[in-house]
Design an enzyme around this catalytic site. Sequence first.
Site, PDB file in Angstrom:
ATOM      1  N   ARG A 157      -6.209  -7.728   9.981  1.00 22.22           N
ATOM      2  CA  ARG A 157      -7.477  -8.426   9.786  1.00 22.22           C
ATOM      3  C   ARG A 157      -7.396  -9.290   8.534  1.00 22.22           C
ATOM      4  O   ARG A 157      -6.589  -9.036   7.642  1.00 22.22           O
ATOM      5  CB  ARG A 157      -8.644  -7.437   9.656  1.00 22.22           C
ATOM      6  CG  ARG A 157      -8.523  -6.485   8.469  1.00 22.22           C
ATOM      7  CD  ARG A 157      -9.661  -5.475   8.463  1.00 22.22           C
ATOM      8  NE  ARG A 157      -9.481  -4.471   7.423  1.00 22.22           N
ATOM      9  CZ  ARG A 157      -9.881  -4.626   6.167  1.00 22.22           C
ATOM     10  NH1 ARG A 157     -10.476  -5.765   5.791  1.00 22.22           N
ATOM     11  NH2 ARG A 157      -9.697  -3.664   5.276  1.00 22.22           N
ATOM     12  N   TYR A 195       6.028  14.063   7.995  1.00 19.45           N
ATOM     13  CA  TYR A 195       5.810  12.952   7.063  1.00 19.45           C
ATOM     14  C   TYR A 195       7.114  12.526   6.406  1.00 19.45           C
ATOM     15  O   TYR A 195       7.478  11.341   6.418  1.00 19.45           O
ATOM     16  CB  TYR A 195       4.795  13.366   5.997  1.00 19.45           C
ATOM     17  CG  TYR A 195       4.481  12.273   5.002  1.00 19.45           C
ATOM     18  CD1 TYR A 195       3.545  11.291   5.294  1.00 19.45           C
ATOM     19  CD2 TYR A 195       5.124  12.227   3.764  1.00 19.45           C
ATOM     20  CE1 TYR A 195       3.253  10.280   4.385  1.00 19.45           C
ATOM     21  CE2 TYR A 195       4.845  11.226   2.847  1.00 19.45           C
ATOM     22  CZ  TYR A 195       3.905  10.257   3.165  1.00 19.45           C
ATOM     23  OH  TYR A 195       3.629   9.261   2.260  1.00 19.45           O
ATOM     24  N   ARG A 197      -9.342  10.181   1.287  1.00 20.76           N
ATOM     25  CA  ARG A 197      -8.551  11.011   2.186  1.00 20.76           C
ATOM     26  C   ARG A 197      -8.703  12.464   1.754  1.00 20.76           C
ATOM     27  O   ARG A 197      -8.675  12.759   0.557  1.00 20.76           O
ATOM     28  CB  ARG A 197      -7.074  10.604   2.154  1.00 20.76           C
ATOM     29  CG  ARG A 197      -6.826   9.221   2.762  1.00 20.76           C
ATOM     30  CD  ARG A 197      -5.373   8.840   2.676  1.00 20.76           C
ATOM     31  NE  ARG A 197      -5.131   7.521   3.270  1.00 20.76           N
ATOM     32  CZ  ARG A 197      -3.966   6.900   3.231  1.00 20.76           C
ATOM     33  NH1 ARG A 197      -2.939   7.455   2.606  1.00 20.76           N
ATOM     34  NH2 ARG A 197      -3.813   5.721   3.802  1.00 20.76           N
ATOM     35  N   LEU A 257       0.642   9.304  -5.634  1.00 18.14           N
ATOM     36  CA  LEU A 257       0.141   8.063  -6.219  1.00 18.14           C
ATOM     37  C   LEU A 257      -1.206   8.305  -6.889  1.00 18.14           C
ATOM     38  O   LEU A 257      -2.155   8.759  -6.247  1.00 18.14           O
ATOM     39  CB  LEU A 257      -0.001   6.992  -5.139  1.00 18.14           C
ATOM     40  CG  LEU A 257       1.308   6.534  -4.489  1.00 18.14           C
ATOM     41  CD1 LEU A 257       1.018   5.604  -3.319  1.00 18.14           C
ATOM     42  CD2 LEU A 257       2.197   5.834  -5.505  1.00 18.14           C
ATOM     43  N   GLY A 295       1.149   2.064   5.751  1.00 19.49           N
ATOM     44  CA  GLY A 295       1.163   3.517   5.825  1.00 19.49           C
ATOM     45  C   GLY A 295      -0.196   4.078   6.198  1.00 19.49           C
ATOM     46  O   GLY A 295      -1.230   3.490   5.902  1.00 19.49           O
ATOM     47  N   THR A 342      -1.881   0.348  -2.901  1.00 19.05           N
ATOM     48  CA  THR A 342      -0.673  -0.206  -3.514  1.00 19.05           C
ATOM     49  C   THR A 342      -0.531  -1.691  -3.208  1.00 19.05           C
ATOM     50  O   THR A 342      -0.218  -2.494  -4.093  1.00 19.05           O
ATOM     51  CB  THR A 342       0.577   0.545  -3.027  1.00 19.05           C
ATOM     52  OG1 THR A 342       0.433   1.946  -3.298  1.00 19.05           O
ATOM     53  CG2 THR A 342       1.824   0.028  -3.739  1.00 19.05           C
ATOM     54  N   LYS A 399       9.479   9.069   7.126  1.00 20.12           N
ATOM     55  CA  LYS A 399       9.816   8.190   6.004  1.00 20.12           C
ATOM     56  C   LYS A 399      11.329   8.025   5.889  1.00 20.12           C
ATOM     57  O   LYS A 399      11.841   6.922   5.647  1.00 20.12           O
ATOM     58  CB  LYS A 399       9.246   8.750   4.699  1.00 20.12           C
ATOM     59  CG  LYS A 399       7.729   8.741   4.613  1.00 20.12           C
ATOM     60  CD  LYS A 399       7.180   7.330   4.602  1.00 20.12           C
ATOM     61  CE  LYS A 399       5.675   7.311   4.362  1.00 20.12           C
ATOM     62  NZ  LYS A 399       5.117   5.943   4.375  1.00 20.12           N
ATOM     63  N   SER A 413      -4.217  -4.435   2.260  1.00 22.84           N
ATOM     64  CA  SER A 413      -5.553  -3.846   2.226  1.00 22.84           C
ATOM     65  C   SER A 413      -5.538  -2.441   1.640  1.00 22.84           C
ATOM     66  O   SER A 413      -6.584  -1.898   1.279  1.00 22.84           O
ATOM     67  CB  SER A 413      -6.160  -3.804   3.634  1.00 22.84           C
ATOM     68  OG  SER A 413      -5.384  -2.986   4.489  1.00 22.84           O
ATOM     69  N   GLY A 414      -4.352  -1.839   1.530  1.00 25.90           N
ATOM     70  CA  GLY A 414      -4.225  -0.517   0.943  1.00 25.90           C
ATOM     71  C   GLY A 414      -4.176  -0.585  -0.570  1.00 25.90           C
ATOM     72  O   GLY A 414      -4.078  -1.664  -1.159  1.00 25.90           O
TER      73      GLY A 414
END
Length: 242
Positions: free
Chosen positions: A53, A143, A178, A170, A93, A30, A147, A27-28
């Site tokens: 979902r 962050y 965001r 990205l 993420g 990428t 990772k 759903s993101g």
Amino acid sequence: MAETEALSKLREDFRMQNKSVFILGASGETGRVLLKEILEQGLFSKVTLIGRRKLTFDEEAYKNVNQEVVDFEKLDDYASAFQGHDVGFCCLGTTRVKAGAEGFVRVDRDYVLKSAELAKAGGCKHFNLLSSKGADKSSNFLYLQVKGEVEAKVEELKFDRYSVFRPGVLLCDRQESRPGEWLVRKFFGSLPESWASGYSVPVVTVVRAMLNNMVRPRDKQMELLENKAIHDLGKVHGSLKP
């Protein structure tokens, strides 16, 4: 020309193996582009999305995509969703701004690691992890620390093949806004490619690098692709649609 022809041959050889794949985080931005490219290239006999979902698709190309809806807080109850996949892509993420510090750690480390554990137990041979430029478990920045931690933890699972991708900023038209991202993308998008490529990368380039890397045989169990390597590998299109 020779490189693109060789890549086309590798893709065809890969298709003949009738492998199955799962995608986490479809759903993101990428994950969405990754799914689109996988379907366009026809690399797998079965494609499964694992998420919280069910996603809705209008295009005919998506009609055979399988979807497994899971509760990431109770992933052990959904172990069957991770069984029988040859290849896995993890694009899960969130951000600290959106989820808070604890929520960020839970998604980007705990969910990812538990998913990887279940995938390994379910027979996955090649696990691909979307990480971040600068990832380092010893970093003072949460962050990058998280990772780096999850990279190391997944490596301990000893997949037959484990590929980590560390892209910079990205560049994409993210559906979910965001804070500050639009300005950052605008800044890098206006810079000369030779300079911007060290710090940023288009999402489609990351996705193409992931798939181009996947079809190429590798002797190493673990491979780490930094931003420059992602740029270089993602530019080899072969028979990809523009």
